[in-house]
Design an enzyme around this catalytic site. Structure first.
Site, PDB file in Angstrom:
ATOM      1  N   HIS A 111       0.790  -1.143  -0.033  1.00 32.46           N
ATOM      2  CA  HIS A 111      -0.078  -0.040  -0.054  1.00 32.46           C
ATOM      3  C   HIS A 111       0.882   1.379  -0.019  1.00 32.46           C
ATOM      4  O   HIS A 111       1.951   1.121   0.889  1.00 32.46           O
ATOM      5  CB  HIS A 111      -0.790   0.279   1.196  1.00 32.46           C
ATOM      6  CG  HIS A 111      -2.007  -0.682   1.325  1.00 32.46           C
ATOM      7  ND1 HIS A 111      -1.864  -2.149   1.545  1.00 32.46           N
ATOM      8  CD2 HIS A 111      -3.304  -0.392   1.006  1.00 32.46           C
ATOM      9  CE1 HIS A 111      -3.242  -2.730   1.569  1.00 32.46           C
ATOM     10  NE2 HIS A 111      -4.209  -1.650   1.204  1.00 32.46           N
ATOM     11  N   ASN A 145       8.064  -4.527   3.105  1.00 31.22           N
ATOM     12  CA  ASN A 145       6.742  -4.511   3.161  1.00 31.22           C
ATOM     13  C   ASN A 145       6.459  -4.926   4.910  1.00 31.22           C
ATOM     14  O   ASN A 145       5.588  -4.150   5.357  1.00 31.22           O
ATOM     15  CB  ASN A 145       5.798  -5.156   2.358  1.00 31.22           C
ATOM     16  CG  ASN A 145       4.324  -4.691   2.544  1.00 31.22           C
ATOM     17  OD1 ASN A 145       4.188  -3.592   2.729  1.00 31.22           O
ATOM     18  ND2 ASN A 145       3.562  -5.660   2.139  1.00 31.22           N
ATOM     19  N   GLU A 164      13.512  15.609  -2.292  1.00 29.86           N
ATOM     20  CA  GLU A 164      12.964  16.267  -3.531  1.00 29.86           C
ATOM     21  C   GLU A 164      14.186  16.519  -4.599  1.00 29.86           C
ATOM     22  O   GLU A 164      13.854  16.098  -5.714  1.00 29.86           O
ATOM     23  CB  GLU A 164      12.403  17.763  -3.269  1.00 29.86           C
ATOM     24  CG  GLU A 164      11.235  17.624  -2.282  1.00 29.86           C
ATOM     25  CD  GLU A 164      11.049  19.020  -1.804  1.00 29.86           C
ATOM     26  OE1 GLU A 164       9.595  19.150  -1.841  1.00 29.86           O
ATOM     27  OE2 GLU A 164      11.708  19.849  -1.654  1.00 29.86           O
ATOM     28  N   ASP A 205       8.673  18.636  -6.358  1.00 29.21           N
ATOM     29  CA  ASP A 205       8.384  19.317  -5.324  1.00 29.21           C
ATOM     30  C   ASP A 205       7.393  18.996  -4.593  1.00 29.21           C
ATOM     31  O   ASP A 205       6.247  18.819  -4.916  1.00 29.21           O
ATOM     32  CB  ASP A 205       8.323  20.841  -5.908  1.00 29.21           C
ATOM     33  CG  ASP A 205       8.137  21.893  -5.016  1.00 29.21           C
ATOM     34  OD1 ASP A 205       8.348  21.491  -4.021  1.00 29.21           O
ATOM     35  OD2 ASP A 205       7.739  23.009  -5.424  1.00 29.21           O
TER      36      ASP A 205
END
Length: 173
Positions: free
Chosen positions: A48, A79, A165, A171
Site C-alpha cells: 500500500h 513491506n 526532492e 517538489d
C-alpha cells in the site's frame, strides 16, 4: 501511482473498519490499472502507498485503499518489516501532533524490472512528512531500498525533504 498525498490526523486513527484484503482494479482507471493476476507468483507483496490502517473509519474508505492504483510491488522483507514499522511510527506522530501531511511513493526510474502486466518494481520507496507544531513547520523524509533484507531501521534512511526532492526531481511540499 507515482506518489500519493494525504493528511493523517488523530481522527483517522479510530480503527473501526476491519481490513478485508480485497485487492482489485481501480474502476476509475480500469484501462490502465494493474490486475490481481499481475501480482500472482510475482514474488512481490502488494504494498500500500496509503496504508489501509490510515483509512479505517468506514468499510468503504478502507476498501478504497485496496485499489491496485494505490499499490506497488514491494519485497516482503521491506513491506512486512521496515516499511510497516515506519507506517506505525507515522500513525504515532499523527496522534501526537493531531495531524500531519504525508507524501509516499516509489522511486520510478527508466529500466525497472517489471511484473506481469508491466508494473515497474521500484528500487526504493519514499515517505515525506510535514507537520505544523510549535508555531513552525517540521519535516522529515525517508528513502528506503526495496529489498528482502533492509539493513538497520527506518531511521537509518532519514533525510531532509529538500534532499529527497533533489533526488527524486519532485517538489513535494
Amino acid at each position: 501511482a507515482n506518489w500519493v498525498y494525504y493528511e493523517l490526523g488523530s481522527a483517522n486513527l479510530t480503527g473501526k473498519a476491519s481490513r478485508k484484503n480485497d485487492f482489485r482494479v481501480d474502476p476509475k482507471i480500469s484501462r490502465w490499472s494493474a490486475t490481481p493476476d499481475d501480482y500472482k507468483r510475482s514474488g512481490y507483496d502488494r504494498g500500500h502507498l496509503l496504508p489501509s490502517a490510515d483509512r479505517d473509519d468506514t468499510p468503504s474508505e478502507n476498501r478504497a485503499t485496496f485499489y491496485l492504483s494505490n499499490v506497488s510491488p514491494q519485497c516482503a522483507g521491506l513491506n512486512r518489516q521496515t516499511w510497516r514499522l515506519l507506517e506505525e511510527q507515522v500513525r504515532r506522530w499523527a496522534a501526537a501532533y493531531d495531524s500531519l501531511y504525508v507524501v509516499t511513493g516509489p522511486e520510478l526510474v527508466p529500466g525497472l524490472p517489471r511484473i506481469k502486466g508491466g508494473v515497474g518494481v521500484p528500487r526504493r520507496y519514499f515517505k515525506a512528512l510535514l507537520v505544523w507544531h510549535g508555531g513552525r513547520y517540521h519535516a522529515i523524509a525517508f528513502l528506503i531500498p526495496n529489498r528482502e533484507r533492509v539493513e538497520g531501521g527506518f531511521g537509518d534512511y532519514a533525510l531532509s525533504v529538500n534532499d529527497l526532492e533533489r533526488q527524486l526531481g519532485y517538489d513535494l511540499f
